[in-house]
Enzyme design. Sequence first.
Site, PDB file in Angstrom:
ATOM      1  N   ASN A  15       0.833  -1.207   0.000  1.00 23.74           N
ATOM      2  CA  ASN A  15       0.000   0.000   0.000  1.00 23.74           C
ATOM      3  C   ASN A  15       0.859   1.244   0.000  1.00 23.74           C
ATOM      4  OD1 ASN A  15      -2.337  -1.582   0.435  1.00 23.74           O
ATOM      5  ND2 ASN A  15      -2.142  -1.434   2.653  1.00 23.74           N
TER       6      ASN A  15
ATOM      7  N   GLU B   6      -4.261  -9.346   4.537  1.00 22.91           N
ATOM      8  CA  GLU B   6      -4.730  -8.184   3.764  1.00 22.91           C
ATOM      9  C   GLU B   6      -4.938  -8.534   2.298  1.00 22.91           C
ATOM     10  OE1 GLU B   6      -3.430  -3.980   5.876  1.00 22.91           O
ATOM     11  OE2 GLU B   6      -2.178  -4.740   4.250  1.00 22.91           O
TER      12      GLU B   6
ATOM     13  N   ASP C  86       4.612  -5.562  11.828  1.00 23.24           N
ATOM     14  CA  ASP C  86       5.232  -6.009  10.568  1.00 23.24           C
ATOM     15  C   ASP C  86       6.742  -6.192  10.753  1.00 23.24           C
ATOM     16  OD1 ASP C  86       2.733  -5.778   9.418  1.00 23.24           O
ATOM     17  OD2 ASP C  86       3.092  -3.722   8.752  1.00 23.24           O
TER      18      ASP C  86
HETATM   19  O1  RIB Z   1       0.686  -2.765   9.581  1.00 26.47           O
HETATM   20  C1  RIB Z   1       0.742  -1.446   9.125  1.00 26.47           C
HETATM   21  C2  RIB Z   1       0.203  -1.379   7.721  1.00 26.47           C
HETATM   22  O2  RIB Z   1      -1.167  -1.714   7.729  1.00 26.47           O
HETATM   23  C3  RIB Z   1       0.268  -0.017   7.087  1.00 26.47           C
HETATM   24  O3  RIB Z   1       1.483   0.210   6.422  1.00 26.47           O
HETATM   25  C4  RIB Z   1      -0.951   0.008   6.190  1.00 26.47           C
HETATM   26  O4  RIB Z   1      -0.666   0.061   4.830  1.00 26.47           O
HETATM   27  C5  RIB Z   1      -1.743  -1.242   6.548  1.00 26.47           C
HETATM   28  O5  RIB Z   1      -1.559  -2.231   5.613  1.00 26.47           O
END
Ligand code: RIB
Length: 305
Positions: free
Chosen positions: A9, A135, A253
């Site tokens: 994203n 996602e 992440d």
């Molecule tokens: O985990 C953080 C991420 O969640 C962001 O960078 C945003 O893009 C969403 O995907």
Amino acid sequence: MIIVAGSANIDLVARVDHQPAPGETLIAEGYAVHDGGKGANQAVAAARMGSRVRFVGAVGADDFGARIRTTLEAEQIDTSALSTLGGASGIAMISVDYAGENCIIVVPGANEKLGVIEDAETVFDGARVVLAQLETPPAFVNAALMAGRLHGAETMLNAAPAASLSPYALDALDWLIVNAAEAALIGEAAVPADVTAAQALAADLAATYAVGVVITLGADGAIWQARDETAEDAAGHVAGAAAEVVDTTGAGDTFAGVFAWARSQDKSIREAVRWAVAAGGLSVGRAGARSGMPGFTQLAEAVGD
Ligand code: RIB
């Protein structure tokens, strides 16, 4: 080779003094455009450790898509399995408050068009670890996990954003990585109030789904429960270190990407969690999902190796 299959994203980030209530209009203090997406963030976290990383995903045929590809390549990530599809790239609208906490709305764009992975034989060739998140659509996540299993890789699912695990190929999964709220939703339990409760919930999830479970606990570090409860170091806790918090976006992440890297280096589960906790702690010190992600030298110093 670490293969990360997931979302990419562009993050549109407003800094606010508090998160808005329903119906409330807020004037933000500032605005920034950052690179994001849980999959791409995790690929970057692993690549900064110096490993070979391939990212499998999709961007739209727009300027954001071109930026996403260029940024990943600048991190030395292999984008040969990153497709450009018609339409828009994924974006996330994020508000970050003074405590560094965020609210995120994702508009998936190209990410939601992912499904069966073409030429999986080639894409997953040489995979040591395969890491996915939620996602992207279940068909894509499952294709990645099953290809990883087929190629003898250790497979990991960061179940974020949280969802029921029923559509997922858990028989191809080795490690489930979640935060406390995600663990509670998946386990239909209360959010664990402390390390002991988190450890009990991890044990339940591990038994229910026959996977190893790692639960991140923010400032309290992380706990794990191995699938085989008779294994050496089958369960444990690594405490977090005090950190100055500017922006927690991407901390999970960072943890997942570094955990994947550590396992690809044959580190024990305790060591992998130790490196990942330290990386997550460093990541929150700067604004944006990736700005605070450490490189190998910085992280090795923090870990004390
Ligand atoms: O985990 C953080 C991420 O969640 C962001 O960078 C945003 O893009 C969403 O995907």
